[in-house]
Scaffold this motif. Structure first.
Motif, mmCIF file in Angstrom:
data_model
loop_
_atom_site.group_PDB
_atom_site.id
_atom_site.type_symbol
_atom_site.label_atom_id
_atom_site.label_comp_id
_atom_site.label_asym_id
_atom_site.label_seq_id
_atom_site.Cartn_x
_atom_site.Cartn_y
_atom_site.Cartn_z
ATOM 1 N N TYR A 281 1.165 -1.323 0.079
ATOM 2 C CA TYR A 281 0.067 -0.110 -0.519
ATOM 3 C C TYR A 281 0.680 1.184 -0.313
ATOM 4 O O TYR A 281 0.493 2.507 -0.363
ATOM 5 C CB TYR A 281 -0.386 0.287 1.425
ATOM 6 C CG TYR A 281 -1.457 -0.930 1.030
ATOM 7 C CD1 TYR A 281 -2.922 -1.369 0.126
ATOM 8 C CD2 TYR A 281 -2.095 -2.479 2.389
ATOM 9 C CE1 TYR A 281 -3.461 -2.435 -0.337
ATOM 10 C CE2 TYR A 281 -1.802 -3.474 1.969
ATOM 11 C CZ TYR A 281 -3.632 -3.030 1.417
ATOM 12 O OH TYR A 281 -4.254 -4.367 1.124
ATOM 13 N N LEU A 601 -4.614 6.240 0.182
ATOM 14 C CA LEU A 601 -4.094 4.737 1.121
ATOM 15 C C LEU A 601 -4.583 4.743 2.299
ATOM 16 O O LEU A 601 -4.767 3.550 2.889
ATOM 17 C CB LEU A 601 -2.739 5.603 1.273
ATOM 18 C CG LEU A 601 -2.177 4.789 2.869
ATOM 19 C CD1 LEU A 601 -1.324 3.526 2.181
ATOM 20 C CD2 LEU A 601 -0.607 5.423 3.167
ATOM 21 N N MET A 604 -7.544 2.221 0.839
ATOM 22 C CA MET A 604 -6.791 1.570 1.118
ATOM 23 C C MET A 604 -6.478 0.480 2.686
ATOM 24 O O MET A 604 -7.249 -0.715 2.817
ATOM 25 C CB MET A 604 -5.481 1.395 0.590
ATOM 26 C CG MET A 604 -6.169 1.321 -0.924
ATOM 27 S SD MET A 604 -6.941 0.066 -1.980
ATOM 28 C CE MET A 604 -6.161 -1.497 -1.511
ATOM 29 N N CYS A 605 -6.223 1.497 2.492
ATOM 30 C CA CYS A 605 -6.009 1.010 4.860
ATOM 31 C C CYS A 605 -6.840 0.114 5.799
ATOM 32 O O CYS A 605 -7.142 -0.831 6.313
ATOM 33 C CB CYS A 605 -5.630 1.521 5.563
ATOM 34 S SG CYS A 605 -3.177 1.321 5.111
#
Length: 617
Positions: A281, A601, A604-605
């Motif tokens: 990521y 990010l 996505m996390c």
């Protein structure tokens, strides 16, 4: 390493990551507030906390604390943990407990890893006043009593078993990470007192009048700490006035702090924790980390870099395209060290094609081939020719000779027996064991409770120690990852010859998945004084992650023939490894890797957190 220079960037990052790390304010260094010209430190703003030096092996049956909560704290905001040992749900530590405040200013008890939880709704503690709270577990009457300012406010009838964990306690926050946020206390904590016995009302009222409480006057007293009304980083240790002497030391949580200068060293060793989240990521950080290792190698006189596995995140048999991309990134980034710095790597469970179910390592050996690494001048040998699953490295720093054993995830018995032979054949080497899973975050060697694929042919860490490692006087250290941990957990064991064996858990990946991925352990070694300075260093922020993650320890050991006492190597001359390279020379191979924005990010996390709740680390 220079002082922290990226304050503005850090603050912007903190803002951009707010949806993921709610309220994260920990990247300012030595922050404080001013009240009437006097410094006042806040648990929330300054990320200050205290931690006990040891766990307890008896149930806390009476908990008392003087606290102050702001009156304007919103109903929906959790007041936070006063004292707690809770760790993330994935690791499942029975016996963890949190004493704290939930929403609406109500006291909340979290018992035995959440087997019992209860919110006491009778009193809103948000009043801007110093308030004494107490919880008493009366096991004989099967009830819990809740006191506020010495008066019983609630009784709850419940049968509760004992609640004991191997984890130490935090004062001001718990240990939660990876899946959820920590729950720091939103107010102030002046004093905490705990007993193994259920104390009556008259004792609780007497305790309210005392700052110093001793075991001579109180039966069952486990600890008493008086922190004062204003916490400070200058107050490094708070004395436990009980005979337990379980003193509290100051620290930080989720915070980058200024690196302490430590210049009296001969050379450095680096340890890189699990790379999987960074690789999946935030690939640009992987590049930056590798470039920093190369660029700083001469300044730090870096002699060796140890990678602890989980280079990749996604399972090849399930998501081959994602996995292949990660293998390519790992190879490109780690290969930046070729010819510049010596290094080793191990298999993490994610580095097997099926995460270890069949021990298929074909992708690992494709991208990190035996044909390449067996030709390096520090390659010692492999368990199986043609495979890098298990091998060892040999190198010298002046008159000190090291062996780095790189062992597979949950190594097979015959692999450990091979390692035994290799150690025996090199009695002149300080032996460092690197393997993906060895030590847990509660300070114990893995003994087999976690075995996702029911390996019947493996030696767990405790077995490795008892059957092999403890028998060699030149065995020195072990580094492992796998278990996300905010701190550099370490333990020491004595071998049968009296030598000291130090194990260190190095895996920051889960503490702050969006930001703390580019962090590695820098160890500065002084051979004359036999000391090691540890620092959990972030090249991204030029700072140390959490105050307690920089410390110096002695490794002098008269029972280890490769170390000896402090006086033995005063005239040692340490060689410097040539690391000359042009800036940016090795970075070109990954210039095409797409950089993910911090906003992307964060999203996505959040996805990977939800996904990984159903998967192993």
């Amino acid at each position: 390493m220079k002082k922290l220079r990226y304050l503005a960037i850090a603050l912007l990052l903190a803002l951009s990551l707010t949806p993921f790390i709610s309220g994260f304010q920990g990247r300012t260094v030595n922050a404080y507030s001013l009240e009437n010209g006097e410094k006042v430190y806040s648990i929330i703003t300054d990320r200050i906390m205290y931690e006990t030096q040891s766990p307890y092996y008896e149930t806390i049956n009476t908990f008392e604390a003087w606290i102050q909560l702001p009156a304007d704290l919103a109903d929906s905001v959790t007041g936070g943990v006063i004292m707690g040992s809770y760790y993330n749900a994935h690791s499942k530590f029975p016996g963890t407990v949190n004493f704290g405040v939930g929403t609406n200013g109500n006291f909340h008890l979290f018992w035995n890893d959440g087997a019992f939880t209860h919110t006491f709704t009778s009193v809103d503690l948000r009043n801007d006043e110093w308030t004494h709270v107490a919880i008493v577990r009366d096991a004989s009457a099967n009830k819990i009593l809740y006191y506020v300012n010495g008066e019983v406010k609630e009784e709850v009838e419940v049968v509760l078993g004992e609640c004991v964990s191997d984890l130490r306690f935090g004062i001001g926050t718990d240990w939660n990470n990876w899946y959820n946020e920590k729950t720091p206390f939103y107010g102030k904590i002046e004093q905490v007192t705990v007993y193994s016995s259920a104390q009556p009302q008259e004792i609780i009222r007497e305790d309210m009048t005392k700052r110093v409480i001793t075991s001579n006057e109180r039966e069952g007293l486990m600890s008493n700490w008086y922190f004062g009304k204003k916490w400070s980083f200058d107050n490094e240790m708070v004395e436990d006035t009980s005979s337990t002497a379980n003193h509290c030391t100051v620290g930080t949580y989720d915070k980058y702090v200024e690196v302490e200068e430590f210049e009296d060293y001969d050379y450095s060793l680096l340890v890189v924790p699990d790379m999987q989240i960074m690789n999946a990521y935030k690939k640009e950080n992987f590049v930056q980390q590798s470039q920093w290792i190369v660029n700083s190698a001469k300044e730090l006189n870096t002699q060796f870099v140890m990678y602890l596995g989980d280079m990749t995140e996604h399972k090849y048999v399930k998501e081959p395209e994602l996995s292949t991309s990660e293998w390519e990134t790992a190879r490109s980034c780690i290969s930046m060290l070729d010819g510049k710095v010596r290094y080793s790597f191990v298999l993490g469970n994610h580095d097997y094609n099926d995460w270890g179910a069949t021990r298929d390592t074909s992708m690992f050996n494709k991208y990190f081939p035996y044909e390449k690494y067996s030709k390096t001048d520090y390659f010692g040998g492999a368990f199986q020719e043609g495979y890098m699953d298990n091998y060892y490295s040999i190198f010298s720093v002046g008159d000190v000779k090291y062996m780095i054993l790189s062992l597979e995830y949950l190594p097979r018995i015959n692999v450990v027996n091979w390692a035994d032979r290799m150690i025996s054949e090199h009695p002149d080497c300080r032996v460092i064991v690197t393997t993906h899973y060895f030590m847990d975050s509660h300070g114990k060697l893995d003994s087999g409770t976690y075995n996702p694929y029911n390996y019947a042919d493996s030696y767990r860490a405790q077995q490795m120690w008892e059957k092999v490692l403890s028998k060699h006087s030149n065995v020195f250290m072990a580094f492992s990852g796998h278990i996300p941990a905010d701190y550099l957990f370490r333990r020491q064991d004595k071998g049968i010859h009296g030598n000291t064996f130090t194990s260190v858990l190095v895996d920051l990946q889960g503490a702050m998945m969006s930001s703390a991925m580019n962090t590695l352990l820098v160890i500065k070694v002084n051979e004359r004084n036999k000391t090691m300075n540890f620092c959990y260093y972030s090249p991204e922020y030029d700072a140390c992650y959490n105050l307690q993650n920089q410390f110096t320890m002695s490794f002098a050991d008269e029972f280890n023939p490769t170390i000896g006492g402090v006086e033995e190597q005063e005239n040692s001359v340490v060689q410097e490894l040539a690391t000359a390279t042009e800036d940016g020379e090795s970075a070109s191979s990954l210039q095409g890797v797409a950089a993910m924005s911090f906003t992307g990010l964060t999203a996505m996390c959040a996805i990977v957190k939800a996904k990984r709740k159903e998967e192993q680390i």
